[in-house]
Design a protein around this motif. Structure first.
Motif, mmCIF file in Angstrom:
data_model
loop_
_atom_site.group_PDB
_atom_site.id
_atom_site.type_symbol
_atom_site.label_atom_id
_atom_site.label_comp_id
_atom_site.label_asym_id
_atom_site.label_seq_id
_atom_site.Cartn_x
_atom_site.Cartn_y
_atom_site.Cartn_z
ATOM 1 N N ILE A 113 -0.499 7.370 1.244
ATOM 2 C CA ILE A 113 0.419 6.471 1.945
ATOM 3 C C ILE A 113 -0.392 5.759 3.022
ATOM 4 O O ILE A 113 -0.874 6.394 3.961
ATOM 5 C CB ILE A 113 1.594 7.253 2.561
ATOM 6 N N LYS A 114 -0.537 4.437 2.883
ATOM 7 C CA LYS A 114 -1.505 3.720 3.709
ATOM 8 C C LYS A 114 -0.888 2.463 4.331
ATOM 9 O O LYS A 114 0.100 1.924 3.822
ATOM 10 C CB LYS A 114 -2.708 3.325 2.846
ATOM 11 N N PRO A 115 -1.511 1.974 5.420
ATOM 12 C CA PRO A 115 -1.033 0.725 6.040
ATOM 13 C C PRO A 115 -1.419 -0.491 5.214
ATOM 14 O O PRO A 115 -2.337 -0.450 4.394
ATOM 15 C CB PRO A 115 -1.726 0.710 7.403
ATOM 16 N N GLU A 116 -0.728 -1.570 5.471
ATOM 17 C CA GLU A 116 -1.043 -2.865 4.880
ATOM 18 C C GLU A 116 -1.237 -3.871 6.014
ATOM 19 O O GLU A 116 -1.223 -3.510 7.198
ATOM 20 C CB GLU A 116 0.070 -3.315 3.921
ATOM 21 N N LEU A 117 -1.394 -5.149 5.668
ATOM 22 C CA LEU A 117 -1.670 -6.181 6.665
ATOM 23 C C LEU A 117 -0.600 -6.216 7.752
ATOM 24 O O LEU A 117 -0.909 -6.348 8.937
ATOM 25 C CB LEU A 117 -1.780 -7.543 5.976
ATOM 26 N N PHE A 118 0.666 -6.088 7.363
ATOM 27 C CA PHE A 118 1.758 -6.145 8.325
ATOM 28 C C PHE A 118 2.379 -4.761 8.527
ATOM 29 O O PHE A 118 2.397 -3.935 7.616
ATOM 30 C CB PHE A 118 2.833 -7.133 7.864
ATOM 31 N N THR A 119 2.910 -4.553 9.733
ATOM 32 C CA THR A 119 3.510 -3.258 10.068
ATOM 33 C C THR A 119 4.857 -3.053 9.399
ATOM 34 O O THR A 119 5.469 -1.998 9.569
ATOM 35 C CB THR A 119 3.688 -3.129 11.589
ATOM 36 N N SER A 120 5.319 -4.020 8.656
ATOM 37 C CA SER A 120 6.579 -3.884 7.919
ATOM 38 C C SER A 120 6.345 -3.575 6.440
ATOM 39 O O SER A 120 7.272 -3.649 5.638
ATOM 40 C CB SER A 120 7.409 -5.163 8.055
ATOM 41 N N ILE A 121 5.105 -3.231 6.078
ATOM 42 C CA ILE A 121 4.771 -2.934 4.679
ATOM 43 C C ILE A 121 3.997 -1.628 4.610
ATOM 44 O O ILE A 121 3.100 -1.383 5.424
ATOM 45 C CB ILE A 121 3.963 -4.086 4.039
ATOM 46 N N VAL A 122 4.343 -0.793 3.647
ATOM 47 C CA VAL A 122 3.676 0.482 3.405
ATOM 48 C C VAL A 122 3.156 0.483 1.971
ATOM 49 O O VAL A 122 3.875 0.097 1.047
ATOM 50 C CB VAL A 122 4.645 1.665 3.606
ATOM 51 N N GLU A 123 1.912 0.923 1.818
ATOM 52 C CA GLU A 123 1.334 1.036 0.474
ATOM 53 C C GLU A 123 1.364 2.486 0.025
ATOM 54 O O GLU A 123 0.945 3.386 0.757
ATOM 55 C CB GLU A 123 -0.107 0.514 0.469
ATOM 56 N N ILE A 124 1.857 2.712 -1.177
ATOM 57 C CA ILE A 124 1.920 4.050 -1.771
ATOM 58 C C ILE A 124 0.976 4.089 -2.973
ATOM 59 O O ILE A 124 1.045 3.229 -3.851
ATOM 60 C CB ILE A 124 3.365 4.387 -2.195
ATOM 61 N N ASN A 125 0.084 5.082 -2.995
ATOM 62 C CA ASN A 125 -0.939 5.176 -4.041
ATOM 63 C C ASN A 125 -0.896 6.531 -4.728
ATOM 64 O O ASN A 125 -0.786 7.565 -4.060
ATOM 65 C CB ASN A 125 -2.347 5.012 -3.439
ATOM 66 N N THR A 126 -1.040 6.537 -6.037
ATOM 67 C CA THR A 126 -1.063 7.800 -6.768
ATOM 68 C C THR A 126 -2.472 8.371 -6.834
ATOM 69 O O THR A 126 -3.463 7.692 -6.593
ATOM 70 C CB THR A 126 -0.561 7.634 -8.210
ATOM 71 N N GLU A 127 -2.523 9.625 -7.218
ATOM 72 C CA GLU A 127 -3.777 10.229 -7.643
ATOM 73 C C GLU A 127 -4.084 9.745 -9.062
ATOM 74 O O GLU A 127 -3.410 8.863 -9.588
ATOM 75 C CB GLU A 127 -3.658 11.754 -7.581
ATOM 76 N N ILE A 128 -5.078 10.349 -9.695
ATOM 77 C CA ILE A 128 -5.457 9.953 -11.056
ATOM 78 C C ILE A 128 -4.572 10.691 -12.056
ATOM 79 O O ILE A 128 -4.396 11.912 -11.968
ATOM 80 C CB ILE A 128 -6.939 10.268 -11.323
ATOM 81 N N HIS A 129 -4.033 9.936 -13.019
ATOM 82 C CA HIS A 129 -3.121 10.509 -14.015
ATOM 83 C C HIS A 129 -3.591 10.181 -15.432
ATOM 84 O O HIS A 129 -4.425 9.290 -15.643
ATOM 85 C CB HIS A 129 -1.703 9.974 -13.798
ATOM 86 N N THR A 130 -3.007 10.892 -16.391
ATOM 87 C CA THR A 130 -3.333 10.650 -17.796
ATOM 88 C C THR A 130 -2.137 10.139 -18.588
ATOM 89 O O THR A 130 -2.210 10.015 -19.808
ATOM 90 C CB THR A 130 -3.864 11.940 -18.456
ATOM 91 N N SER A 131 -1.034 9.851 -17.896
ATOM 92 C CA SER A 131 0.127 9.263 -18.561
ATOM 93 C C SER A 131 0.943 8.479 -17.544
ATOM 94 O O SER A 131 0.883 8.757 -16.332
ATOM 95 C CB SER A 131 1.007 10.335 -19.216
ATOM 96 N N THR A 132 1.721 7.544 -18.037
ATOM 97 C CA THR A 132 2.587 6.767 -17.153
ATOM 98 C C THR A 132 3.669 7.652 -16.554
ATOM 99 O O THR A 132 3.994 7.531 -15.363
ATOM 100 C CB THR A 132 3.228 5.606 -17.939
#
Length: 370
Positions: free
Chosen positions: A51-70
């Motif tokens: 869970i990381k910041p983005e350019l603006f304080t009104s946006i949050v970036e959510i990132n997964t780990e590595i997966h082998t299926s959708t």
């Protein structure tokens, strides 16, 4: 791969492995307006690559780990969404999935407290200041740089389909743009935005990147913001053209389709190169009409509705041996899209049937399936 001292190493990944990044807007639960709640989220959750910041304080970036299926990637995305959502509820906040906010203005957004973002704004000025936009980035593992370039060349002609099925940004500052995906027009202001190019091999891409760096055009590979690009640090091909999809099911279909196309291209014969003018025209059609559009089949050059083309394409991908579980995520959503349209259609319908934008945003959140 280049043997020069200036070569760009590509970190090999297991082919077909998957990672997903999603950019979520933080909104006030009552007014629906964007709210600068990302710093509060990080103060509660702490420092995490998920869970990381983005350019603006009104946006949050959510990132997964590595997966082998959708499906496994979608489960993690859902868990991360719930984690952020619970925190936001303490501030009467919520998450909104849209390529652009229907009414909030970029001028009202606060820039995140990060030196990289201030350098970005200093260099790009007004162009970057307007980046109040959200997308989905899908990373597909590649065994080496040459294969990554080959797969990118394969996917270039069908990039507009990725945009069409995710199109979810018909409004800009309260204005009906007439476009299904207005977000992509903001990115076109970048010198290194827009469509990527055909490359002969990884060395050809290295030379391009080194030239841009040597001339001060970019600081690193990270400053190449094409709608699809190699990510040598992760060892992936990153598909970046998509709007933030309107719903959980739209997201699953988008991710599954992007992964299926990339996997089919790995180990496949050399791609048929399609003239960039045809790709550019289909990109415009996807931007304008989204999932309801008609494209020029990049291989036969015949006109065909997007969903008809995609349905036929799934049969081809099945013949290439792509997992039926992945293809079914797309096929089921095609049936839904035929009846209900895509995200842009949903936003327009909500606008026409609700009292105001705040009610529209609440309805979007209630219908998103997250």
């Amino acid at each position: 791969m280049s043997d020069t001292a200036n070569s760009i190493p590509f970190n090999s990944s297991t082919p077909g492995t998957l990672g997903v990044e999603m950019e979520w807007m933080c909104v006030d639960a009552d007014s629906g307006q964007q709210a600068p709640l990302a710093p509060y989220v990080f103060s509660v959750i702490g420092d995490t690559p998920r869970i990381k910041p983005e350019l603006f304080t009104s946006i949050v970036e959510i990132n997964t780990e590595i997966h082998t299926s959708t499906n496994s990637a979608m489960q993690e995305l859902l868990d991360l969404y719930k984690q952020v959502d619970v925190v936001l509820q303490n501030q009467n906040g919520a998450l909104l999935s849209s390529g652009t906010h229907p009414v909030s203005h970029w001028r009202d957004q606060e820039v995140s407290d990060d030196p990289r973002y201030y350098q970005l704004l200093k260099r790009l000025q007004w162009v970057a200041r307007r980046f109040n936009i959200c997308g989905i980035h899908t990373h597909i593992g590649m065994p080496d740089g040459d294969n990554c370039i080959k797969v990118m060349n394969h996917l270039l002609p069908i990039m507009p389909v990725f945009l069409a099925i995710s199109a979810n940004s018909p409004f800009w500052h309260g204005e009906k743009t007439g476009l299904a995906a207005s977000r992509i027009k903001i990115f076109e202001g970048l010198s290194q935005g827009g469509m990527p190019f055909y490359f002969a091999d990884w060395q050809d891409f290295e030379h391009c990147t080194q030239r841009l760096m040597a001339t001060g055009s970019i600081g690193s590979v990270r400053d190449i913001w094409w709608e699809m690009r190699p990510h040598p640090d992760f060892g992936t091909l990153e598909i970046r053209i998509g709007d933030m999809p309107a719903s959980f099911d739209d997201t699953a279909a988008y991710v599954a389709y992007a992964r299926a196309e990339a996997m089919a291209a790995i180990g496949h014969e050399e791609p048929l190169k399609v003239h960039p003018s045809l790709i550019r025209e289909n990109r415009w059609r996807a931007c304008r009409y989204g999932i309801r559009g008609t494209i020029i089949d990049p291989f036969s050059e015949e006109l065909i509705p997007v969903l008809d083309w995609l349905e036929k394409r799934l049969d081809q991908l099945a013949a290439y041996g792509i997992d039926d579980n992945e293809l079914q995520l797309v096929a089921r959503q095609i049936s839904y899209w035929r009846t209900n349209g895509g995200g842009a259609d949903s936003q327009r319908e909500l606008y026409n049937t609700t009292d105001d934008f705040s009610a529209m945003v609440r309805a979007m959140r209630e219908l998103d399936g997250w």
